[in-house]
Structure formats: structure tokens, C-alpha cells
Design a protein around this motif. Structure first.
Motif, mmCIF file in Angstrom:
data_model
loop_
_atom_site.group_PDB
_atom_site.id
_atom_site.type_symbol
_atom_site.label_atom_id
_atom_site.label_comp_id
_atom_site.label_asym_id
_atom_site.label_seq_id
_atom_site.Cartn_x
_atom_site.Cartn_y
_atom_site.Cartn_z
ATOM 1 N N PRO A 135 0.808 -1.227 0.000
ATOM 2 C CA PRO A 135 0.000 0.000 0.000
ATOM 3 C C PRO A 135 0.833 1.265 0.000
ATOM 4 O O PRO A 135 0.415 2.283 -0.543
ATOM 5 C CB PRO A 135 -0.819 -0.131 1.290
ATOM 6 N N LEU A 136 2.036 1.218 0.594
ATOM 7 C CA LEU A 136 2.889 2.401 0.598
ATOM 8 C C LEU A 136 3.280 2.782 -0.817
ATOM 9 O O LEU A 136 3.240 3.954 -1.198
ATOM 10 C CB LEU A 136 4.146 2.148 1.438
ATOM 11 N N ALA A 137 3.662 1.808 -1.634
ATOM 12 C CA ALA A 137 4.039 2.092 -3.018
ATOM 13 C C ALA A 137 2.850 2.658 -3.788
ATOM 14 O O ALA A 137 3.002 3.590 -4.586
ATOM 15 C CB ALA A 137 4.562 0.825 -3.689
ATOM 16 N N GLY A 138 1.668 2.104 -3.572
ATOM 17 C CA GLY A 138 0.482 2.626 -4.229
ATOM 18 C C GLY A 138 0.191 4.052 -3.815
ATOM 19 O O GLY A 138 -0.181 4.894 -4.647
ATOM 20 N N LEU A 139 0.378 4.355 -2.542
ATOM 21 C CA LEU A 139 0.159 5.715 -2.060
ATOM 22 C C LEU A 139 1.158 6.689 -2.687
ATOM 23 O O LEU A 139 0.799 7.812 -3.052
ATOM 24 C CB LEU A 139 0.282 5.759 -0.535
ATOM 25 N N VAL A 140 2.410 6.260 -2.814
ATOM 26 C CA VAL A 140 3.428 7.113 -3.424
ATOM 27 C C VAL A 140 3.059 7.407 -4.880
ATOM 28 O O VAL A 140 3.114 8.553 -5.335
ATOM 29 C CB VAL A 140 4.820 6.460 -3.332
ATOM 30 N N ALA A 141 2.668 6.375 -5.631
ATOM 31 C CA ALA A 141 2.289 6.567 -7.030
ATOM 32 C C ALA A 141 1.095 7.506 -7.150
ATOM 33 O O ALA A 141 1.076 8.416 -7.983
ATOM 34 C CB ALA A 141 1.983 5.217 -7.684
ATOM 35 N N MET A 190 8.345 12.271 7.754
ATOM 36 C CA MET A 190 9.331 12.029 8.817
ATOM 37 C C MET A 190 8.779 12.407 10.181
ATOM 38 O O MET A 190 9.118 11.803 11.193
ATOM 39 C CB MET A 190 10.606 12.819 8.534
ATOM 40 N N ALA A 191 7.924 13.429 10.212
ATOM 41 C CA ALA A 191 7.399 13.896 11.489
ATOM 42 C C ALA A 191 6.405 12.919 12.102
ATOM 43 O O ALA A 191 6.254 12.879 13.333
ATOM 44 C CB ALA A 191 6.727 15.257 11.302
ATOM 45 N N VAL A 192 5.728 12.126 11.282
ATOM 46 C CA VAL A 192 4.689 11.240 11.813
ATOM 47 C C VAL A 192 5.017 9.761 11.657
ATOM 48 O O VAL A 192 4.663 8.945 12.513
ATOM 49 C CB VAL A 192 3.326 11.532 11.146
ATOM 50 N N ARG A 193 5.666 9.370 10.587
ATOM 51 C CA ARG A 193 6.000 7.957 10.366
ATOM 52 C C ARG A 193 7.380 7.820 9.727
ATOM 53 O O ARG A 193 7.514 7.419 8.572
ATOM 54 C CB ARG A 193 4.945 7.283 9.469
ATOM 55 N N PRO A 194 8.447 8.135 10.465
ATOM 56 C CA PRO A 194 9.787 8.022 9.885
ATOM 57 C C PRO A 194 10.147 6.599 9.488
ATOM 58 O O PRO A 194 11.009 6.391 8.633
ATOM 59 C CB PRO A 194 10.707 8.539 11.002
ATOM 60 N N ASP A 195 9.473 5.616 10.099
ATOM 61 C CA ASP A 195 9.766 4.221 9.756
ATOM 62 C C ASP A 195 9.341 3.870 8.339
ATOM 63 O O ASP A 195 9.782 2.849 7.786
ATOM 64 C CB ASP A 195 9.063 3.278 10.732
ATOM 65 N N LEU A 196 8.506 4.723 7.717
ATOM 66 C CA LEU A 196 8.047 4.470 6.358
ATOM 67 C C LEU A 196 8.875 5.206 5.306
ATOM 68 O O LEU A 196 8.580 5.100 4.117
ATOM 69 C CB LEU A 196 6.571 4.867 6.216
ATOM 70 N N VAL A 197 9.893 5.934 5.736
ATOM 71 C CA VAL A 197 10.760 6.654 4.801
ATOM 72 C C VAL A 197 11.997 5.802 4.541
ATOM 73 O O VAL A 197 12.838 5.625 5.419
ATOM 74 C CB VAL A 197 11.156 8.032 5.350
ATOM 75 N N ALA A 212 12.352 -8.707 7.973
ATOM 76 C CA ALA A 212 12.089 -9.270 6.651
ATOM 77 C C ALA A 212 10.822 -8.682 6.052
ATOM 78 O O ALA A 212 10.726 -8.455 4.863
ATOM 79 C CB ALA A 212 11.987 -10.787 6.740
ATOM 80 N N ARG A 213 9.827 -8.458 6.908
ATOM 81 C CA ARG A 213 8.584 -7.841 6.447
ATOM 82 C C ARG A 213 8.457 -6.491 7.116
ATOM 83 O O ARG A 213 8.307 -6.399 8.329
ATOM 84 C CB ARG A 213 7.375 -8.718 6.778
ATOM 85 N N ALA A 214 8.582 -5.440 6.325
ATOM 86 C CA ALA A 214 8.522 -4.086 6.875
ATOM 87 C C ALA A 214 7.125 -3.800 7.409
ATOM 88 O O ALA A 214 6.140 -4.377 6.948
ATOM 89 C CB ALA A 214 8.879 -3.060 5.789
ATOM 90 N N PRO A 215 6.998 -2.920 8.423
ATOM 91 C CA PRO A 215 5.692 -2.610 8.980
ATOM 92 C C PRO A 215 4.768 -1.988 7.953
ATOM 93 O O PRO A 215 5.188 -1.162 7.149
ATOM 94 C CB PRO A 215 6.012 -1.607 10.107
ATOM 95 N N ARG A 216 3.534 -2.395 7.957
ATOM 96 C CA ARG A 216 2.567 -1.839 7.021
ATOM 97 C C ARG A 216 2.120 -0.455 7.478
ATOM 98 O O ARG A 216 2.078 -0.167 8.660
ATOM 99 C CB ARG A 216 1.353 -2.748 6.917
ATOM 100 N N PRO A 217 1.782 0.413 6.527
ATOM 101 C CA PRO A 217 1.276 1.719 6.934
ATOM 102 C C PRO A 217 0.008 1.580 7.774
ATOM 103 O O PRO A 217 -0.851 0.774 7.460
ATOM 104 C CB PRO A 217 0.965 2.398 5.587
ATOM 105 N N ARG A 218 -0.067 2.340 8.837
ATOM 106 C CA ARG A 218 -1.267 2.290 9.661
ATOM 107 C C ARG A 218 -2.446 2.835 8.872
ATOM 108 O O ARG A 218 -2.298 3.683 8.001
ATOM 109 C CB ARG A 218 -1.053 3.112 10.927
ATOM 110 N N CYS A 219 -3.613 2.349 9.216
ATOM 111 C CA CYS A 219 -4.812 2.744 8.474
ATOM 112 C C CYS A 219 -5.043 4.249 8.546
ATOM 113 O O CYS A 219 -5.415 4.868 7.547
ATOM 114 C CB CYS A 219 -6.032 1.993 9.026
ATOM 115 N N ARG A 220 -4.814 4.822 9.702
ATOM 116 C CA ARG A 220 -5.055 6.260 9.838
ATOM 117 C C ARG A 220 -4.093 7.062 8.972
ATOM 118 O O ARG A 220 -4.472 8.051 8.357
ATOM 119 C CB ARG A 220 -4.942 6.696 11.301
ATOM 120 N N PHE A 221 -2.825 6.640 8.938
ATOM 121 C CA PHE A 221 -1.848 7.332 8.107
ATOM 122 C C PHE A 221 -2.211 7.205 6.637
ATOM 123 O O PHE A 221 -2.207 8.184 5.888
ATOM 124 C CB PHE A 221 -0.451 6.753 8.360
ATOM 125 N N ALA A 222 -2.528 5.984 6.205
ATOM 126 C CA ALA A 222 -2.895 5.765 4.810
ATOM 127 C C ALA A 222 -4.141 6.563 4.444
ATOM 128 O O ALA A 222 -4.224 7.150 3.355
ATOM 129 C CB ALA A 222 -3.118 4.276 4.549
#
Length: 339
Positions: free
Chosen positions: A41-47, A202-209, A223-233
């Protein structure tokens, strides 16, 4: 900087298409090793976000505007290989659905706006991180520099394509000066947008950068990076839809950098009509919707949905292939036991 059909001759366009295909193939392999491949979902959000912000042309000079290319931003957020795939998804959707960027020039556009901007931008980003003081702020400053350099780099790449296969007789030096000059200004706007976006995440979810992993003291990524939280997404999607469906109506209507240079210097003398000019979404307007505001808003929201689905889908496939366990060869095992 979407190159239309007719600017570059067929042989060079074919070569650019082969280059783009090779780069995307490498990116498909490389993205499997990046955390974003496990957080599709992170890649989809970036696109989707890049698509939306590309609709927001901003003025850079008299009669000229610019828009985000997004390569450096995508590379910093999702990784260079995943970022390359995200920008490729955006460019492909724009070419086929919105008649933005020629179909025969798709290879040129992917090489120029996806490959060059992500790889050059990420290389500059990592180089700046190596010399800046270690800390979260370094990620924002480095992303600014990466975006600032990536846009003129793309302008240089276009000039190279023109030098190899331009269809007009405009001197290469004239094209180079005009393209790099205006895109240096556009690069400033790109750098500001990129730094603001990276700083906000970076201010709210630096782990996703993705780029922050080199400067933060967090443990190595699992091995499996944390998924974006629903609220952030949900927050990112809300901002993206507002940008594409509402703010885009107020974007600058003047030609972007390449369009302005093409008109002023005569690069567009051989431009051909777009094969998808009759698309229901051509020119970011929904066919048969008479109200300009509603038509543009609906087209923007549809584009966000398409790029979100395509970006997420591509990474879901990669994630499954990455997680697929090796299949044992039953017959070979039986033979070994028999021996």
C-alpha cells in the motif's frame, strides 16, 4: 516534461523503449529487496500522490510553469527501485488514459522522468547524507538537494535524446541552454515540494521513509517491513484526493518547461496527434461532463484510483514472489533416497 509523439525519431524512440524495459526489469528485481515491496500500500500511495501533485503546475517564469517529476521523492520514500516502478506506473497511466506524453515516446519519458530522476536523485540523496550531520533533519535537507539536481538531470537527458534523434533542425546547444535554464527553476519548486513532503512524513511515520534508515538509530528492518497504519494511509489518501480533485483546478494554465521551449524554439514542428486524444479522460477532463471544475475533479480522482490500484497491485505481486518458498523437486528427492 512529457515528450509528445514526433519529437524524437523512431529508431531512438525504440532504443529508449528498450532501455526503459531493461530498467523496469532491473527495478522489478531490485524492489523485492526493499521494504516497500512488503508494504505494497505504501508504493500505491506514493504513485497516487505523485500523480496528484503532477497535476499542480506552478508558475516559474513569465508564461512558463512547471510540475513535479517525483522521481527523487519516490526514491526517498519507497527506495530507488520501487520509486522507479511508481513513476513508471504514473507515466503509463498518463500516456494511455490522459493522452499526456506520446505513446511512441513512452520509452523516452520513462527513461527520462522515471529512470534518470530516481537514480540520479537517490545517488545525490545518499551522497548528501554522507556529509550532512547525522539526524532526521539530514533526510529532509538531502531530499531537497536530490530533487533540485534531478530535474536539470532529466532536462539534460532529454537534450541527449534530441541530439541523437531530434526531428527538427534546432541546434542542440540552443535546446540544451533553454531546457536546463527553465528546468533549473522548476527544480527549485520540485525541491521545495519534495522536502516538505518528506519532512511531513518524517514527522509522523519516519519508519516508512526508506531514506531515513541510513541516519536513524532504529534496528535493522525486519524481513517484512511494517505496514502503513490505516489512519496514516487514510490521511495521505484524503490529501491526495483533495489535491487531484480540488486544488488542481487552480493550477497554472501556462505551458510547462518543455512545452514552452518547444513553442519558442520550434521543436514542435513535427509533433503528431496523440493516439489516445479521443480517450474519455484526455487532457484530464471527463468526456461529456460539461462543467470544467467537475470534469477535471472527476478525472483527477479517477487517476488517483488507477495509480493507487496499479502501484499497489504491482508490489503485491512482487511481495508474493518474494515470499514464495522454493518448491522441492519430489522426483529428485526420491531418487536420492533410493540411492
Amino acid at each position: 516534461m512529457h515528450v509528445p509523439d514526433g519529437f524524437i525519431d523512431p529508431p531512438v524512440s525504440l532504443a529508449a523503449g528498450a532501455t526503459a524495459l531493461a530498467a523496469v526489469t532491473l527495478a522489478l528485481r531490485g524492489a523485492r529487496r526493499e521494504p516497500a515491496a512488503s508494504a505494497a500500500p505504501l508504493a500505491g500511495l506514493v504513485a497516487a500522490f505523485v500523480f496528484a501533485v503532477q497535476m499542480l503546475n506552478f508558475p516559474v517564469a513569465a508564461g512558463t510553469s512547471g510540475h513535479l517529476l517525483g522521481g527523487a521523492l519516490a526514491a526517498v520514500l519507497a527506495g530507488p527501485w520501487t520509486g522507479l516502478l511508481c513513476i513508471t506506473v504514473v507515466l503509463t497511466a498518463q500516456a494511455f488514459l490522459f493522452a499526456d506524453g506520446g505513446l511512441t515516446a513512452l520509452g523516452v519519458n520513462i527513461t527520462d522522468m522515471a529512470v534518470v530522476t530516481t537514480l540520479v536523485g537517490y545517488a545525490v540523496f545518499r551522497g548528501l547524507l554522507a556529509v550532512l550531520p547525522r539526524g532526521p533533519r539530514a533526510v529532509t535537507f538531502a531530499s531537497f538537494g536530490a530533487a533540485l539536481v534531478s530535474v536539470p538531470a532529466a532536462a539534460c537527458a532529454f537534450t541527449l535524446f534530441y541530439a541523437l534523434g531530434g526531428t527538427t533542425d534546432v541546434p542542440v546547444g540552443t535546446v540544451f541552454a533553454a531546457m536546463t535554464g527553465v528546468h533549473a527553476l522548476i527544480g527549485v519548486g520540485e525541491a521545495v515540494i519534495t522536502a516538505m513532503t518528506v519532512g511531513a512524513v518524517m514527522a509522523v511515520r519516519p519508519d516508512l521513509v526508506h531514506g531515513a534508515r541510513a541516519v536513524t538509530r532504529a534496528p535493522a528492518a525486519p524481513a517484512r517491513a511494517p505496514r502503513p497504519r490505516c489512519r496514516f494511509a487514510a490521511a495521505v489518501m484524503a490529501v491526495t484526493v483533495v489535491l487531484a480533485g480540488f486544488v488542481s483546478y487552480y493550477a497554472a494554465s501556462t505551458p510547462d518547461g518543455l512545452e514552452k521551449v518547444a513553442r519558442d524554439k520550434g521543436l514542435d514542428r513535427e509533433e503528431r496527434a496523440h493516439a489516445a486524444e479521443d480517450s474519455p479522460l484526455a487532457d484530464y477532463r471527463v468526456k461529456d461532463v460539461d462543467d470544467a471544475r467537475a470534469s477535471g475533479a472527476l478525472a483527477g480522482v479517477i487517476g488517483v484510483g488507477v495509480t493507487l490500484a496499479a502501484g499497489t497491485g504491482a508490489l503485491v505481486v512482487l511481495r508474493r514472489r518474494r515470499a514464495r518458498p522454493p518448491v522441492p523437486r519430489v522426483e529428485e528427492a526420491r531418487r536420492t533416497e533410493a540411492v
